[in-house]
Design a protein around this motif. Structure first.
Motif, PDB file in Angstrom:
ATOM      1  N   LEU A  92       9.818  11.609 -11.544  1.00 37.55           N
ATOM      2  CA  LEU A  92       9.779   9.773 -11.676  1.00 37.55           C
ATOM      3  C   LEU A  92       9.128   9.929 -13.306  1.00 37.55           C
ATOM      4  CD1 LEU A  92       9.153   7.807 -10.423  1.00 37.55           C
ATOM      5  CD2 LEU A  92       9.395   9.618  -9.261  1.00 37.55           C
ATOM      6  N   VAL A  93       7.882  10.893 -14.150  1.00 36.46           N
ATOM      7  CA  VAL A  93       8.320  11.133 -15.452  1.00 36.46           C
ATOM      8  C   VAL A  93       9.502  11.611 -16.490  1.00 36.46           C
ATOM      9  CG1 VAL A  93       7.263  12.014 -17.208  1.00 36.46           C
ATOM     10  CG2 VAL A  93       5.568  11.603 -15.309  1.00 36.46           C
ATOM     11  N   ARG A  94      10.501  11.729 -15.416  1.00 31.32           N
ATOM     12  CA  ARG A  94      11.810  12.760 -16.119  1.00 31.32           C
ATOM     13  C   ARG A  94      11.881  11.425 -16.005  1.00 31.32           C
ATOM     14  NH1 ARG A  94      10.987  18.394 -13.922  1.00 31.32           N
ATOM     15  NH2 ARG A  94      12.135  17.331 -11.778  1.00 31.32           N
ATOM     16  N   LEU A  95      12.386  10.863 -15.034  1.00 33.96           N
ATOM     17  CA  LEU A  95      13.329   9.833 -15.056  1.00 33.96           C
ATOM     18  C   LEU A  95      13.038   8.301 -15.862  1.00 33.96           C
ATOM     19  CD1 LEU A  95      13.657   9.567 -11.399  1.00 33.96           C
ATOM     20  CD2 LEU A  95      15.412  10.014 -12.334  1.00 33.96           C
ATOM     21  N   GLY A  96      11.761   8.449 -16.621  1.00 38.44           N
ATOM     22  CA  GLY A  96      10.915   7.583 -17.859  1.00 38.44           C
ATOM     23  C   GLY A  96      10.440   6.573 -17.485  1.00 38.44           C
ATOM     24  N   ALA A  97       9.440   7.224 -16.225  1.00 41.60           N
ATOM     25  CA  ALA A  97       8.225   5.771 -15.198  1.00 41.60           C
ATOM     26  C   ALA A  97       7.091   6.122 -16.018  1.00 41.60           C
ATOM     27  CB  ALA A  97       8.245   6.390 -14.008  1.00 41.60           C
ATOM     28  N   VAL A  98       6.782   5.190 -17.187  1.00 39.43           N
ATOM     29  CA  VAL A  98       5.176   5.119 -17.566  1.00 39.43           C
ATOM     30  C   VAL A  98       3.706   4.858 -16.300  1.00 39.43           C
ATOM     31  CG1 VAL A  98       5.979   4.229 -19.434  1.00 39.43           C
ATOM     32  CG2 VAL A  98       5.601   2.958 -18.088  1.00 39.43           C
ATOM     33  N   THR A  99       4.103   3.963 -14.996  1.00 42.53           N
ATOM     34  CA  THR A  99       3.799   4.101 -13.653  1.00 42.53           C
ATOM     35  C   THR A  99       4.202   4.395 -12.948  1.00 42.53           C
ATOM     36  OG1 THR A  99       2.334   2.124 -15.035  1.00 42.53           O
ATOM     37  CG2 THR A  99       1.952   2.246 -13.285  1.00 42.53           C
ATOM     38  N   ALA A 100       3.459   4.965 -11.599  1.00 43.45           N
ATOM     39  CA  ALA A 100       4.524   5.286 -10.267  1.00 43.45           C
ATOM     40  C   ALA A 100       2.774   5.370  -9.545  1.00 43.45           C
ATOM     41  CB  ALA A 100       5.188   6.398 -11.036  1.00 43.45           C
ATOM     42  N   MET A 101       3.646   4.940  -7.945  1.00 41.37           N
ATOM     43  CA  MET A 101       3.023   5.498  -6.864  1.00 41.37           C
ATOM     44  C   MET A 101       3.497   6.239  -6.128  1.00 41.37           C
ATOM     45  SD  MET A 101       0.834   3.316  -4.654  1.00 41.37           S
ATOM     46  CE  MET A 101       1.754   2.261  -3.671  1.00 41.37           C
ATOM     47  N   ALA A 102       3.318   6.522  -5.235  1.00 47.66           N
ATOM     48  CA  ALA A 102       3.839   7.452  -3.496  1.00 47.66           C
ATOM     49  C   ALA A 102       4.102   6.503  -2.784  1.00 47.66           C
ATOM     50  CB  ALA A 102       4.067   9.204  -3.344  1.00 47.66           C
ATOM     51  N   LEU A 103       4.816   6.279  -1.961  1.00 41.17           N
ATOM     52  CA  LEU A 103       4.758   5.905  -0.760  1.00 41.17           C
ATOM     53  C   LEU A 103       4.714   6.816   0.444  1.00 41.17           C
ATOM     54  CD1 LEU A 103       7.595   3.164  -2.063  1.00 41.17           C
ATOM     55  CD2 LEU A 103       4.574   2.347  -1.656  1.00 41.17           C
ATOM     56  N   ASP A 104       5.333   6.522   1.408  1.00 42.93           N
ATOM     57  CA  ASP A 104       5.678   7.431   2.928  1.00 42.93           C
ATOM     58  C   ASP A 104       6.588   7.858   2.516  1.00 42.93           C
ATOM     59  OD1 ASP A 104       4.936   7.906   5.427  1.00 42.93           O
ATOM     60  OD2 ASP A 104       5.632   6.144   6.481  1.00 42.93           O
ATOM     61  N   GLY A 130       0.769  -1.215   0.156  1.00 49.58           N
ATOM     62  CA  GLY A 130      -0.037  -0.349  -0.029  1.00 49.58           C
ATOM     63  C   GLY A 130       0.490   1.020  -0.029  1.00 49.58           C
ATOM     64  N   GLY A 131      -0.256   2.345  -0.029  1.00 47.17           N
ATOM     65  CA  GLY A 131       0.936   3.767   0.014  1.00 47.17           C
ATOM     66  C   GLY A 131       0.115   4.496  -1.197  1.00 47.17           C
ATOM     67  N   GLY A 132       0.590   5.300  -1.743  1.00 50.36           N
ATOM     68  CA  GLY A 132      -0.377   6.175  -2.295  1.00 50.36           C
ATOM     69  C   GLY A 132      -0.161   8.326  -1.953  1.00 50.36           C
ATOM     70  N   PRO A 133      -0.655   8.627  -3.349  1.00 45.34           N
ATOM     71  CA  PRO A 133      -1.566   8.560  -4.157  1.00 45.34           C
ATOM     72  C   PRO A 133      -0.221   8.378  -5.677  1.00 45.34           C
ATOM     73  CG  PRO A 133      -0.543  10.860  -3.806  1.00 45.34           C
ATOM     74  CD  PRO A 133       0.063  10.355  -3.183  1.00 45.34           C
ATOM     75  N   GLN A 134      -1.718   7.395  -6.480  1.00 44.69           N
ATOM     76  CA  GLN A 134      -0.495   7.051  -7.804  1.00 44.69           C
ATOM     77  C   GLN A 134      -0.382   8.408  -8.312  1.00 44.69           C
ATOM     78  OE1 GLN A 134      -2.997   4.988 -11.281  1.00 44.69           O
ATOM     79  NE2 GLN A 134      -1.300   4.587 -12.250  1.00 44.69           N
ATOM     80  N   ILE A 135       0.725   8.402  -9.455  1.00 46.63           N
ATOM     81  CA  ILE A 135       1.278   9.376  -9.649  1.00 46.63           C
ATOM     82  C   ILE A 135       1.674   9.454 -10.847  1.00 46.63           C
ATOM     83  CG2 ILE A 135       2.077  10.516  -6.603  1.00 46.63           C
ATOM     84  CD1 ILE A 135       4.836   9.719  -8.269  1.00 46.63           C
ATOM     85  N   VAL A 136       1.800   8.561 -11.196  1.00 49.85           N
ATOM     86  CA  VAL A 136       2.256   8.413 -12.741  1.00 49.85           C
ATOM     87  C   VAL A 136       1.142   7.526 -13.698  1.00 49.85           C
ATOM     88  CG1 VAL A 136       3.885   8.003 -14.811  1.00 49.85           C
ATOM     89  CG2 VAL A 136       4.490   9.524 -12.371  1.00 49.85           C
ATOM     90  N   ARG A 137       0.451   7.640 -14.665  1.00 54.00           N
ATOM     91  CA  ARG A 137      -0.282   6.672 -15.624  1.00 54.00           C
ATOM     92  C   ARG A 137      -0.518   6.253 -16.848  1.00 54.00           C
ATOM     93  NH1 ARG A 137      -5.093   8.121 -14.116  1.00 54.00           N
ATOM     94  NH2 ARG A 137      -5.582   7.635 -12.048  1.00 54.00           N
ATOM     95  N   ASN A 138       0.259   6.070 -17.088  1.00 53.57           N
ATOM     96  CA  ASN A 138       0.477   5.978 -19.547  1.00 53.57           C
ATOM     97  C   ASN A 138       1.670   6.668 -19.034  1.00 53.57           C
ATOM     98  OD1 ASN A 138      -0.941   3.433 -19.365  1.00 53.57           O
ATOM     99  ND2 ASN A 138      -3.363   5.483 -19.228  1.00 53.57           N
ATOM    100  N   GLY A 139       2.592   6.895 -18.787  1.00 58.46           N
ATOM    101  CA  GLY A 139       3.694   7.808 -18.643  1.00 58.46           C
ATOM    102  C   GLY A 139       3.444   9.556 -18.538  1.00 58.46           C
TER     103      GLY A 139
END
Length: 580
Positions: free
Chosen positions: A327-339, A261-270
């Motif tokens: 995260l987008v600059r690092l190339g992530a297409v999907t990402a979620m924040a954690l604590d 768990g964590g959140g929120p989702q921060i990257v979706r489809n790049g």
């Protein structure tokens, strides 16, 4: 009347070698996994971003959630978690889910090896590692029910039940259930674990009413109920009977191997997710703070990101939106924040990689880490300097196996010879490699290589090599300990060192965070004892503030670059100008 001045007292503290050659910002931790640190200048101050990069999960290196103390209750620092588990794998990871500071319970989901240990938070995201190595971030809810006499009754998993509710406690909770006044406990054994969408049948081993706490069998579980829930449980669960338990995720989520768990989702489809609509406050998302996140790249690789924060001069941190952009600059297409906040930590093989905002690690509930089960050569000193000054004089070489394997160990000297070359069968464990290869002798200067190749009982081949340099060019860094009077009069601080060969040397005074205050020398020096002086002024010829500083010397020769640092404290005190 005597005039009084503000005087600086300088006290030498300690001398240490800097890791890396010329402050290398990226290094391989094991094959396929690397660490790099970047510093981003911003209008609000510097931001330090630490990044672990690894392959698509699966195989010798995968991605797994880790649990502090192997129980949901209690907390443990990330470095301690990695050290405790080191016999089973090598780890590099970050902190995980948000959690209750008092109990250590994670706020959201925890799934390991397909079994749910903690239910997801209805209002926040969960990140799952799927069977094909995909990182899937979504919001799900979970329900649990037990059935005895044909009627299904709801339960919560590994949480204290409400006044008329029921909870199922597995061994992931801990050794025993919490104390619930007036409760009824039913011990189930054996219990195969709470796997989503699968009915679990277990025999009632015992029924205990009103107990303060009930032991949870290692391969069992306990249904604990109070109020009307206790009456239902006592009526339908008798010793020897079979109960059915089931946990479901909605919507169904087939193929989940593990999740956190964590959140929120921060990257979706790049693309950056600006508003995820999850249960977080504005202060949690909008303030610049330490941040942690996990993301997947287009090629399937994984990045774990820790952003230092709340440390002016080192790193001010990020907002949640800035984290998403990073995260987008690092190339992530999907990402979620954690604590984040004081929980943001990154560690490798039990050693901290980032700078927690409180100056020390915070014990956490869960973590997310790359895990490696191949042959592992422990990180070596980049430079070994056997000159007798007490700084990096020796290099203890070793390698680790977590599986029985046939192993070939080779230590290659700078001239290409192999003073250590052996092939043998080894059980899991950590094994030393002699260095210097011949006891009582000085090792040759230059680049050495330690390589280990292993083939385990299933025929899987892994290998790893580490390089290090023997270079005794620079040593014996010292700082004198006078009182430092600022101009127009007074003494200076002397910084001295020794060279065994001619070298190009750069001497700087820096803040504790590594910011250059003054460059004192940048030239070639001959063999022997050398020194420079510092008068307590910065590059603008202004008096420095009180605090901790460091003398930093970099020496470059044909062998490479070596560095030494010695820290010292500068404090302002009241004093009298000499001669007044």
């Amino acid at each position: 009347m005597r005039r009084r001045l503000s005087i600086l007292a300088v006290v030498g503290l300690a001398s240490v070698a800097l890791a890396g050659v010329a402050r290398a910002q990226e290094r391989e931790l094991w094959p396929g996994v690397s660490f790099r640190q970047t510093i981003q200048p911003t209008p609000n101050g510097p931001v330090v971003v630490d990044v672990l990069t690894g392959p698509r999960p699966g195989g010798t290196t995968t991605l797994e959630p880790l649990l502090s103390n192997d129980t949901l209750t209690g907390r443990e620092t990330l470095t301690k978690i990695e050290q405790r588990l080191s016999a089973s794998a090598t780890y590099a990871g970050i902190n995980g889910d948000l959690f209750n500071l008092h109990t250590g319970l994670p706020s959201g989901a925890l799934i390991r090896e397909g079994r749910i240990l903690s239910l997801p938070s209805n209002g926040r995201s969960t990140a799952a590692i799927m069977s094909d190595g995909t990182l899937d971030v979504r919001r799900v809810i979970a329900t649990g029910a037990w059935t005895g006499a044909g009627v299904a009754h709801p339960f919560v998993l590994n949480r204290i039940p409400d006044a008329n509710g029921t909870a199922l406690f597995t061994s992931a909770w801990g050794a025993s259930t919490p104390t619930v006044s007036g409760s009824v406990a039913v011990v189930l054994f054996p219990f195969g674990g709470a796997t989503p969408g699968i009915d679990q049948l277990a025999a009632v081993q015992s029924v205990v009413a009103g107990a303060a706490s009930v032991a949870i069998p290692p391969d069992g579980a306990v249904l604990l109920a109070s109020g009307t829930g206790a009456a239902q449980l006592q009526a339908e669960a008798v010793v020897g009977a079979t109960l059915k338990t089931r946990v479901d995720l909605q919507p169904a989520w087939p193929g989940v191997v593990s999740a956190i768990g964590g959140g929120p989702q921060i990257v979706r489809n790049g693309a950056v997710v600006f508003r995820a609509g999850e249960q977080f406050t504005t202060s949690q998302l909008g303030e610049r703070a330490p941040r942690s996140a996990v993301g997947q790249l287009k090629d399937g690789g994984i990045i774990l990101v820790a952003v230092d924060g709340r440390q002016p001069g080192w790193s001010v941190g990020m907002t949640n939106y800035e984290l998403a952009q990073t995260l987008v600059r690092l190339g992530a297409v999907t990402a979620m924040a954690l604590d984040g906040g004081g929980s943001t930590e990154m560690a490798f093989d039990g050693t901290l990689l980032n700078r927690p905002s409180a100056g020390v690690e915070r014990p956490i509930s869960t973590a997310l880490a790359f895990t490696y089960t191949g042959a592992f050569v422990r990180a070596l000193l980049p430079v070994v300097s056997p000159n007798g000054d007490g700084v990096d004089d020796v290099e203890p070489l070793s390698y680790k196996l977590v599986k029985a394997a046939a192993v070939t160990v080779t230590l290659t000297a700078p001239d290409g010879s192999t003073p250590v070359s052996q092939t043998l069968d080894q059980q899991p464990g950590t094994y030393p490699v002699p260095f210097p290869p011949t006891a009582g002798t000085s090792p040759a200067e230059g680049v050495w290589k330690l390589a280990v190749a292993a083939t385990d009982e299933l025929g899987e081949q892994t290998g790893m090599m580490q390089r290090f340099t023997v270079d005794d060019t620079l040593g014996f860094l010292q700082t004198s300990l006078p009182r430092l009077f600022l101009p127009p009069g007074g003494h200076d601080l002397t910084i001295s060192w020794k060279l065994t060969r001619q070298a190009r040397v750069v001497v700087t005074v820096e803040t504790k965070a590594g910011e250059v205050v003054r460059t004192l020398a940048r030239r070639r020096y001959d063999t022997g004892a050398q020194s420079v002086v510092w008068n307590g002024l910065d590059r603008a010829k202004k008096r420095v503030k009180g605090g901790v500083y460091r003398a930093h010397i970099v020496a470059t020769t044909a062998l490479g670059t070596v560095e030494l640092v010695r820290t010292f404290a500068v404090r302002q005190i009241a004093g009298q100008r000499p001669g007044s």
